[in-house]
Design an enzyme around this catalytic site. Sequence first.
Site, PDB file in Angstrom:
ATOM      1  N   LYS A  35       0.821  -1.224   0.000  1.00  0.00           N
ATOM      2  CA  LYS A  35       0.000   0.000   0.000  1.00  0.00           C
ATOM      3  C   LYS A  35       0.853   1.270   0.000  1.00  0.00           C
ATOM      4  O   LYS A  35       0.606   2.180  -0.800  1.00  0.00           O
ATOM      5  CB  LYS A  35      -0.936  -0.042   1.209  1.00  0.00           C
TER       6      LYS A  35
ATOM      7  N   THR B 221       4.035   1.571  -0.814  1.00  0.00           N
ATOM      8  CA  THR B 221       4.793   1.580  -2.062  1.00  0.00           C
ATOM      9  C   THR B 221       3.928   2.088  -3.205  1.00  0.00           C
ATOM     10  O   THR B 221       4.372   2.901  -4.030  1.00  0.00           O
ATOM     11  CB  THR B 221       5.307   0.158  -2.366  1.00  0.00           C
TER      12      THR B 221
ATOM     13  N   ARG C  78       2.127   8.537   6.940  1.00  0.00           N
ATOM     14  CA  ARG C  78       2.433   8.433   8.370  1.00  0.00           C
ATOM     15  C   ARG C  78       3.921   8.205   8.579  1.00  0.00           C
ATOM     16  O   ARG C  78       4.620   7.725   7.694  1.00  0.00           O
ATOM     17  CB  ARG C  78       1.673   7.260   8.997  1.00  0.00           C
TER      18      ARG C  78
ATOM     19  N   LYS D 193       7.845  -6.283  11.178  1.00  0.00           N
ATOM     20  CA  LYS D 193       7.270  -5.672   9.973  1.00  0.00           C
ATOM     21  C   LYS D 193       8.310  -4.925   9.150  1.00  0.00           C
ATOM     22  O   LYS D 193       8.229  -4.822   7.943  1.00  0.00           O
ATOM     23  CB  LYS D 193       6.137  -4.708  10.387  1.00  0.00           C
TER      24      LYS D 193
ATOM     25  N   ALA E  23      -3.781   1.921  13.526  1.00  0.00           N
ATOM     26  CA  ALA E  23      -5.002   1.807  12.733  1.00  0.00           C
ATOM     27  C   ALA E  23      -6.028   0.899  13.403  1.00  0.00           C
ATOM     28  O   ALA E  23      -7.092   0.657  12.839  1.00  0.00           O
ATOM     29  CB  ALA E  23      -4.684   1.280  11.340  1.00  0.00           C
TER      30      ALA E  23
ATOM     31  N   PHE F 108      -3.805  -0.533   7.236  1.00  0.00           N
ATOM     32  CA  PHE F 108      -4.458  -1.841   7.088  1.00  0.00           C
ATOM     33  C   PHE F 108      -5.421  -1.860   5.905  1.00  0.00           C
ATOM     34  O   PHE F 108      -5.267  -1.092   4.958  1.00  0.00           O
ATOM     35  CB  PHE F 108      -5.162  -2.242   8.386  1.00  0.00           C
TER      36      PHE F 108
ATOM     37  N   PHE G 288       3.167  -9.128  -9.550  1.00  0.00           N
ATOM     38  CA  PHE G 288       4.399  -9.867  -9.298  1.00  0.00           C
ATOM     39  C   PHE G 288       4.780 -10.652 -10.558  1.00  0.00           C
ATOM     40  O   PHE G 288       3.902 -10.977 -11.378  1.00  0.00           O
ATOM     41  CB  PHE G 288       4.204 -10.844  -8.133  1.00  0.00           C
TER      42      PHE G 288
ATOM     43  N   TRP H 122       7.116  -0.959  -7.555  1.00  0.00           N
ATOM     44  CA  TRP H 122       8.222  -1.465  -6.744  1.00  0.00           C
ATOM     45  C   TRP H 122       9.453  -1.671  -7.625  1.00  0.00           C
ATOM     46  O   TRP H 122      10.566  -1.293  -7.243  1.00  0.00           O
ATOM     47  CB  TRP H 122       7.836  -2.786  -6.064  1.00  0.00           C
TER      48      TRP H 122
END
Length: 555
Positions: A68, A70, A91, A102, A270, A298, A379, A407
């Site tokens: 998200k 990215t 954020r 994470k 969140a 999220f 991907f 990405w």
Amino acid sequence: MTDIEIAQSCEMQPISKIAAAAGISEDYLEYYGKYKAKLSLDVLKGEGKDGRLVLVTAMTPTPAGEGKTTTTIGLADAMKRLGKNVTVALREPSLGPVFGVKGGAAGGGYAQVVPMEDINLHFTGDFHAIGAANNLLAAMLDNHIYQGNSLNIDPRRITWKRCVDMNDRQLRYVTDGLGGRVNGVPREDGYDITVASEIMAILCLANSISDLKERLSRIIVGYTYDEKPVTAGQLKAQGAMTALLKDAIKPNLVQTLEGTPAFVHGGPFANIAHGCNSVIATKVSRRLSDYTITEAGFGADLGAEKFLDIKCRYAGIRPDAVVIVATIRALKMHGGVDKKNLAPENLEALEKGLPNLLRHVDNIKNVYNLPSVVALNRFPTDTDAEVQMVIDKCRELGVNTVLSTVWADGGAGGIEMAKEVIRLCDEETNENFRFAYESDQPIPEKIRAVAKGVYRAKHVAFSAKAEKEIKKLTDLGYGDLPVCIAKTQYSFSDDMTLLCAPENFVIHVKDIRLSAGAGFIVVLTGDIMTMPGLPKSPAAERIDVSDDGVISGLF
């Protein structure tokens, strides 16, 4: 290359040049080194733009990842490539996840904000200031009790916790004030991670210094022996707390790898809070650009719901378009495939998992009445047949799907996504936007509106404790506040094992907490952890720094 190697290989522009490109006067800049700056709140004074606002959200998270942040950064860079005047609003990362499991939260690959190491570590000290203000209030509270307790505070009913921005399970429950009378009054206590502090939520919802101070004064720290709330204002703490936060409230300016201005400011949970960057940063971003790209934490059932029902309600804003990020890998996980077997084509599992994405799309389109697009973060293992299935299913709901490779390719990989977002802003309308509930509805009805309308629960079950708290808060005059439902991020339900798009489930409301300063009621539907712990092999074990100060292992 790893994310940090990519970030370190880029040639950053001096932040003064980024500011100039964004139309920010030198008079408003407060430099934090060569590549970071804070902005004076004076930038919001006078006339300015009211640029379009694009919200990036996502399907329900899985261990496969969705991308998200990215996507948010890559979309902004793509729009810049198309000649648009664009900024990004994000954020700040918490140190806890950075050193835990994470990792960082500055994007990934060739869609990152930089300086990546600074942003993921101490940055401009905002979180430290928030922790200091939080703990000052805790110290003043305990000192008041020690010095005679003229407010008649019941030590057994103190709700305010201390905080530290680190994953440290050892601090979840502590007993302090030990060692005899001169060392305080013994009581049970505990710590939250800084991003779960109500002060973080307050900072991100405040519109000004005066609004910040007023919100801080309304914080409820506990209750008296006769069950009356005690506030930070009664402890006369709000002035000193505001003094600690006077710089933290100013938005931070950095840049993407491609030189797009980025405002990275605030970082509330969140779950326990509303999970999006500060209102001030969003307003500054819109003031300075034609398009602001922002995100919410999220999946759309948590982050986007709180962004729309809490942040937009308080800030008086609404998105012009919503981007819903998905991956075929994550959809196959929702369809029952193990994380180790996501690469082979599996149309059957994909079809089983697609209802998760489609429910989020339907909510944005039909609950909130907002224009949207699905960004499929592609991907190399995704097959054409799998991609086409996602496109076809979303088209049945009247929503387009675009492929994103930001990405790997940076802004160039988001051109089609950017074109669709621009089209949505130009050709669609947000005039029919509505909240999931109205403020004047009773607290239980607001909870049911989200649980049934957004999650699609069959029923909401309230514990006796929750019902008692709802009555108390209503009697105290807090019934008109919006609700902030805290539940697992891994399911529409409050059971993290119920994947995809479960139906006929019950949401169990276990407890209700008041965040009077932030201005919302926290609804606890499960065991929400406000102080995470480190995993067996934390990321901190792999982070290092060389003799010349170059950090490695920060991904």
